[in-house]
Motif scaffolding. Structure first.
Motif, PDB file in Angstrom:
ATOM      1  N   THR A 306     -10.282  17.452  16.411  1.00 58.33           N
ATOM      2  CA  THR A 306     -10.262  18.821  16.121  1.00 58.33           C
ATOM      3  C   THR A 306     -10.387  18.849  14.660  1.00 58.33           C
ATOM      4  O   THR A 306      -9.955  19.873  14.032  1.00 58.33           O
ATOM      5  CB  THR A 306      -8.972  19.085  16.361  1.00 58.33           C
ATOM      6  N   VAL A 307     -11.301  18.327  13.995  1.00 63.26           N
ATOM      7  CA  VAL A 307     -11.709  18.090  12.595  1.00 63.26           C
ATOM      8  C   VAL A 307     -12.239  19.647  12.224  1.00 63.26           C
ATOM      9  O   VAL A 307     -13.087  19.973  13.037  1.00 63.26           O
ATOM     10  CB  VAL A 307     -12.513  16.803  12.178  1.00 63.26           C
ATOM     11  N   ASP A 308     -11.968  19.970  10.969  1.00 61.51           N
ATOM     12  CA  ASP A 308     -12.448  21.391  10.574  1.00 61.51           C
ATOM     13  C   ASP A 308     -13.846  21.050  10.086  1.00 61.51           C
ATOM     14  O   ASP A 308     -13.974  20.778   8.812  1.00 61.51           O
ATOM     15  CB  ASP A 308     -11.557  22.095   9.574  1.00 61.51           C
ATOM     16  N   THR A 309     -15.048  21.078  10.960  1.00 57.35           N
ATOM     17  CA  THR A 309     -16.197  20.514  10.474  1.00 57.35           C
ATOM     18  C   THR A 309     -16.766  21.416   9.410  1.00 57.35           C
ATOM     19  O   THR A 309     -17.640  21.031   8.458  1.00 57.35           O
ATOM     20  CB  THR A 309     -17.265  20.597  11.796  1.00 57.35           C
ATOM     21  N   GLU A 310     -16.494  22.748   9.297  1.00 52.07           N
ATOM     22  CA  GLU A 310     -17.174  23.457   8.328  1.00 52.07           C
ATOM     23  C   GLU A 310     -16.589  23.223   6.939  1.00 52.07           C
ATOM     24  O   GLU A 310     -17.361  23.222   6.130  1.00 52.07           O
ATOM     25  CB  GLU A 310     -17.010  25.079   8.543  1.00 52.07           C
ATOM     26  N   ALA A 311     -15.143  22.931   6.995  1.00 57.36           N
ATOM     27  CA  ALA A 311     -14.526  22.601   5.714  1.00 57.36           C
ATOM     28  C   ALA A 311     -15.027  21.231   5.062  1.00 57.36           C
ATOM     29  O   ALA A 311     -15.313  21.188   4.001  1.00 57.36           O
ATOM     30  CB  ALA A 311     -13.029  22.646   5.725  1.00 57.36           C
ATOM     31  N   ALA A 326     -27.957  12.477   2.967  1.00 59.99           N
ATOM     32  CA  ALA A 326     -27.889  13.360   4.259  1.00 59.99           C
ATOM     33  C   ALA A 326     -26.754  13.059   4.907  1.00 59.99           C
ATOM     34  O   ALA A 326     -26.216  11.687   4.983  1.00 59.99           O
ATOM     35  CB  ALA A 326     -29.064  13.119   5.074  1.00 59.99           C
ATOM     36  N   TYR A 327     -26.120  13.719   5.715  1.00 57.06           N
ATOM     37  CA  TYR A 327     -24.990  13.401   6.703  1.00 57.06           C
ATOM     38  C   TYR A 327     -25.023  14.331   8.084  1.00 57.06           C
ATOM     39  O   TYR A 327     -25.669  15.381   8.144  1.00 57.06           O
ATOM     40  CB  TYR A 327     -23.715  13.910   5.994  1.00 57.06           C
ATOM     41  N   THR A 328     -24.453  13.631   9.017  1.00 58.20           N
ATOM     42  CA  THR A 328     -24.271  14.457  10.136  1.00 58.20           C
ATOM     43  C   THR A 328     -22.879  14.617  10.547  1.00 58.20           C
ATOM     44  O   THR A 328     -22.037  13.703  10.403  1.00 58.20           O
ATOM     45  CB  THR A 328     -24.878  13.637  11.218  1.00 58.20           C
ATOM     46  N   LEU A 329     -22.429  15.608  11.376  1.00 59.50           N
ATOM     47  CA  LEU A 329     -21.183  15.802  11.550  1.00 59.50           C
ATOM     48  C   LEU A 329     -20.890  16.113  12.998  1.00 59.50           C
ATOM     49  O   LEU A 329     -21.672  17.060  13.345  1.00 59.50           O
ATOM     50  CB  LEU A 329     -20.577  16.839  10.708  1.00 59.50           C
ATOM     51  N   GLU A 330     -20.016  15.518  13.830  1.00 64.74           N
ATOM     52  CA  GLU A 330     -19.893  15.751  15.170  1.00 64.74           C
ATOM     53  C   GLU A 330     -18.381  15.660  15.737  1.00 64.74           C
ATOM     54  O   GLU A 330     -17.533  14.465  15.086  1.00 64.74           O
ATOM     55  CB  GLU A 330     -20.723  14.608  16.093  1.00 64.74           C
ATOM     56  N   SER A 331     -17.748  16.510  16.494  1.00 64.90           N
ATOM     57  CA  SER A 331     -16.386  16.709  16.709  1.00 64.90           C
ATOM     58  C   SER A 331     -16.399  17.145  18.023  1.00 64.90           C
ATOM     59  O   SER A 331     -16.663  18.375  18.330  1.00 64.90           O
ATOM     60  CB  SER A 331     -15.708  17.439  15.566  1.00 64.90           C
ATOM     61  N   VAL A 332     -15.801  16.366  19.045  1.00 61.88           N
ATOM     62  CA  VAL A 332     -15.553  16.675  20.460  1.00 61.88           C
ATOM     63  C   VAL A 332     -14.091  16.827  20.788  1.00 61.88           C
ATOM     64  O   VAL A 332     -13.570  15.470  20.758  1.00 61.88           O
ATOM     65  CB  VAL A 332     -16.330  15.811  21.405  1.00 61.88           C
ATOM     66  N   PRO A 333     -13.635  17.837  21.007  1.00 59.58           N
ATOM     67  CA  PRO A 333     -11.959  17.708  21.403  1.00 59.58           C
ATOM     68  C   PRO A 333     -11.726  16.816  22.379  1.00 59.58           C
ATOM     69  O   PRO A 333     -12.135  16.927  23.523  1.00 59.58           O
ATOM     70  CB  PRO A 333     -11.533  19.527  21.694  1.00 59.58           C
ATOM     71  N   GLY A 334     -10.612  16.081  22.169  1.00 59.36           N
ATOM     72  CA  GLY A 334     -10.110  15.163  23.216  1.00 59.36           C
ATOM     73  C   GLY A 334     -11.062  13.880  23.098  1.00 59.36           C
ATOM     74  O   GLY A 334     -10.421  12.793  23.783  1.00 59.36           O
ATOM     75  N   TRP A 335     -12.089  13.794  22.508  1.00 59.42           N
ATOM     76  CA  TRP A 335     -12.977  12.373  22.209  1.00 59.42           C
ATOM     77  C   TRP A 335     -12.911  11.904  21.153  1.00 59.42           C
ATOM     78  O   TRP A 335     -12.671  10.661  20.671  1.00 59.42           O
ATOM     79  CB  TRP A 335     -14.313  12.898  22.635  1.00 59.42           C
ATOM     80  N   GLY A 336     -12.848  12.712  19.875  1.00 51.96           N
ATOM     81  CA  GLY A 336     -13.008  12.444  18.602  1.00 51.96           C
ATOM     82  C   GLY A 336     -13.864  12.906  17.901  1.00 51.96           C
ATOM     83  O   GLY A 336     -14.661  13.784  18.226  1.00 51.96           O
ATOM     84  N   SER A 337     -14.142  12.145  16.601  1.00 53.71           N
ATOM     85  CA  SER A 337     -15.010  12.833  15.490  1.00 53.71           C
ATOM     86  C   SER A 337     -15.797  11.902  14.908  1.00 53.71           C
ATOM     87  O   SER A 337     -15.305  10.563  14.657  1.00 53.71           O
ATOM     88  CB  SER A 337     -14.286  13.762  14.394  1.00 53.71           C
ATOM     89  N   ARG A 338     -17.028  12.250  14.416  1.00 48.66           N
ATOM     90  CA  ARG A 338     -17.758  11.006  13.733  1.00 48.66           C
ATOM     91  C   ARG A 338     -18.499  11.771  12.620  1.00 48.66           C
ATOM     92  O   ARG A 338     -19.223  12.668  12.686  1.00 48.66           O
ATOM     93  CB  ARG A 338     -18.682  10.623  14.761  1.00 48.66           C
ATOM     94  N   VAL A 339     -18.750  10.913  11.556  1.00 44.91           N
ATOM     95  CA  VAL A 339     -19.632  11.208  10.339  1.00 44.91           C
ATOM     96  C   VAL A 339     -20.515  10.360  10.095  1.00 44.91           C
ATOM     97  O   VAL A 339     -20.020   9.042   9.762  1.00 44.91           O
ATOM     98  CB  VAL A 339     -18.581  11.762   9.161  1.00 44.91           C
ATOM     99  N   THR A 340     -21.802  10.619   9.976  1.00 45.68           N
ATOM    100  CA  THR A 340     -22.826   9.540   9.265  1.00 45.68           C
ATOM    101  C   THR A 340     -23.145   9.993   8.006  1.00 45.68           C
ATOM    102  O   THR A 340     -23.558  11.119   7.847  1.00 45.68           O
ATOM    103  CB  THR A 340     -23.972   9.254  10.461  1.00 45.68           C
ATOM    104  N   LEU A 341     -23.329   8.944   7.134  1.00 47.50           N
ATOM    105  CA  LEU A 341     -23.900   9.479   5.747  1.00 47.50           C
ATOM    106  C   LEU A 341     -24.924   8.515   5.591  1.00 47.50           C
ATOM    107  O   LEU A 341     -24.694   7.148   5.959  1.00 47.50           O
ATOM    108  CB  LEU A 341     -22.800   9.307   4.815  1.00 47.50           C
ATOM    109  N   THR A 342     -26.012   8.735   4.938  1.00 51.56           N
ATOM    110  CA  THR A 342     -27.110   8.074   4.633  1.00 51.56           C
ATOM    111  C   THR A 342     -27.498   8.580   3.005  1.00 51.56           C
ATOM    112  O   THR A 342     -27.765   9.621   2.495  1.00 51.56           O
ATOM    113  CB  THR A 342     -28.370   8.276   5.181  1.00 51.56           C
ATOM    114  N   ILE A 343     -27.391   7.357   1.996  1.00 48.36           N
ATOM    115  CA  ILE A 343     -27.627   7.677   0.544  1.00 48.36           C
ATOM    116  C   ILE A 343     -28.824   6.820   0.163  1.00 48.36           C
ATOM    117  O   ILE A 343     -28.516   5.426   0.158  1.00 48.36           O
ATOM    118  CB  ILE A 343     -26.237   7.328  -0.147  1.00 48.36           C
ATOM    119  N   PRO A 344     -29.836   7.199  -0.162  1.00 48.77           N
ATOM    120  CA  PRO A 344     -30.956   6.340  -0.733  1.00 48.77           C
ATOM    121  C   PRO A 344     -30.486   5.370  -1.986  1.00 48.77           C
ATOM    122  O   PRO A 344     -29.816   6.344  -2.963  1.00 48.77           O
ATOM    123  CB  PRO A 344     -32.088   7.387  -1.101  1.00 48.77           C
ATOM    124  N   LEU A 345     -30.868   4.178  -2.026  1.00 50.84           N
ATOM    125  CA  LEU A 345     -30.538   3.358  -2.963  1.00 50.84           C
ATOM    126  C   LEU A 345     -31.281   3.647  -4.192  1.00 50.84           C
ATOM    127  O   LEU A 345     -30.940   3.529  -5.458  1.00 50.84           O
ATOM    128  CB  LEU A 345     -30.537   1.863  -2.600  1.00 50.84           C
TER     129      LEU A 345
END
Length: 425
Positions: A306-311, A326-345
């Protein structure tokens, strides 16, 4: 324009004035502080020296022929001559010459130096020291939080510093190598003089190379150390919360710039705090890896979703943009949330004469081909056997590399540059 001189400020005026100093781009904080002090303490230059900022440890205001020649070594000597909280008025060596200065070393270990005109006196030194404490704390907070302003400024400064060091090292190596070649010539007499000069030049050459390595080491951080610091930070954030924390660090021990390490830790801290604010998170997992070109971060929480993805997106976007990530944000109530981040070296741009698509890796070229063919993310994911989130990541990366704003612009560019759409995987 300086304000008319006054004997004192009201509390409201003081707070308002300090707010004007600490607001705005970090790169200009010395100019803003200099304007504030102009009435009560006339000075010809102002210098702030802080080890907090890896990219630009000097914040300066004043005439370029003075401030641009002030070295970090000179400032370090002056800083070491003061105890924490102590002030000093008198001569100091700056820009290779003696100048009359007033200096204070804040308890944050940040140094303020005012270059004074002849016979000028510092009015209310304790008040100025206290105001500088606010400035020094603001600098530390911006660095600790890795604000977008700090990251953008520091990354630009790091690139310029690296370029300058490379150029100076090349020039000095060429000079000293030529000197060695001349002194070793069999045509010269006086063997003792030649031997002594050879030893001196050799020592100078070794010292120069060592200085370059030392500077690179000072402003870089091994990935494993950066991750270890992050692990300790988020472990402290979750202490006593009853959350099962799993951290998986990078196997690659390569060094990255301080700005990348700061940005990565700041963004993960924001994600972990957002996860922890949800009702009843049971487990949080944070993993770092390196694919050779990028730092890859994967943060997941189980149960709440239930993370506030917009905030959270608002917190991540500025920092990601500052380091071209770059990043991606996913949140599914009852299942969980996931954030992936990719930063060029490193940031890759095509060199003069190179094809514009040379900055893209193989997978990005494949995704661009599908974009050029007019396919949507789901169709691209099915064709390449990857997730839709991964497609979004590759799209975001290639947009940045090609310096275009939309998928449509990328597709038009791909068509114009002859991207192969007939043999897509």
């Amino acid at each position: 324009m300086a304000r008319p001189a006054r004997l004192a400020e009201t509390p409201t005026e003081l707070l308002s004035g300090m707010r004007e100093v600490i607001e705005g781009p970090l790169a200009e904080i010395a100019n803003r502080f200099s304007l504030r002090l102009a009435d009560r303490c006339p000075h010809t230059a102002l210098i702030i020296f802080t080890r907090e900022c890896t990219g630009r440890p000097r914040k300066v205001a004043g005439p370029a022929d003075l401030i641009e020649r002030v070295t970090i070594g000179e400032l370090d000597v002056l800083r070491q001559s003061l105890d924490h909280g102590a002030t000093r008025t008198g001569p100091a060596r700056l820009a290779g010459a003696a100048h009359r200065v007033w200096a204070v070393r804040d308890r944050t270990d940040t140094l303020l130096v005012l270059v004074l005109p002849e016979d000028a006196e510092v009015a209310a030194p304790q008040e100025i020291s206290a105001q500088f404490g606010v400035v020094a704390t603001s600098i530390r907070q911006q660095v600790a939080q890795a604000s977008p302003d700090y990251l953008a400024e520091s990354r630009a400064a790091s690139s310029e510093r690296a370029r300058t060091i490379t150029e100076l090292t090349a020039v000095q190596e060429a000079t000293l190598t030529g000197l060695l070649g001349t002194l070793r010539s069999a045509d010269l007499d006086d063997r003792r003089a030649r031997a002594a000069a050879t030893e001196i030049a050799s020592g100078a050459l070794i010292a120069l190379r060592a200085a370059g390595e030392s500077d690179r080491a000072r402003f870089a951080e091994p990935l494993t150390e950066a991750f270890a610091r992050l692990h300790a930070e988020i472990d402290s954030l979750l202490c006593g919360r009853g959350i099962d924390l799993h951290c998986s660090g990078p196997a690659d021990d390569r060094s990255v710039s301080g700005e990348i390490a700061y940005a990565a830790r700041a963004m993960v801290r924001a994600v972990v705090l957002a996860f922890g604010a949800e009702p009843g998170p049971e487990r949080i997992r944070v993993a770092w890896a390196c694919d050779g070109d990028n730092l890859l971060i994967d943060a997941q929480e189980q149960a709440a979703g239930t993370v506030d993805t917009e905030a959270l997106a608002r917190q991540l976007s500025g920092r990601a943009d500052a380091v071209r990530g770059a990043y991606t944000l996913e949140s599914v109530p009852g299942w969980g949330s996931r954030v992936t981040l990719t930063i060029p070296l490193e940031h890759h741009r095509p060199r003069a004469g190179e094809h514009p698509l040379s900055v893209l890796n193989r997978r990005e070229l494949e995704v661009l081909g599908h974009l050029t063919a007019g396919k949507r993310n789901r169709a691209i994911a099915d064709a390449l056997g990857i997730t839709e989130s991964t497609v979004k990541f590759h799209v975001a990366r290639l947009l940045k590399k090609l310096d275009v704003a939309t998928r449509g612009e990328a597709a038009v560019l791909g068509a114009r540059l002859g991207v192969d759409t007939d043999h897509l995987p």
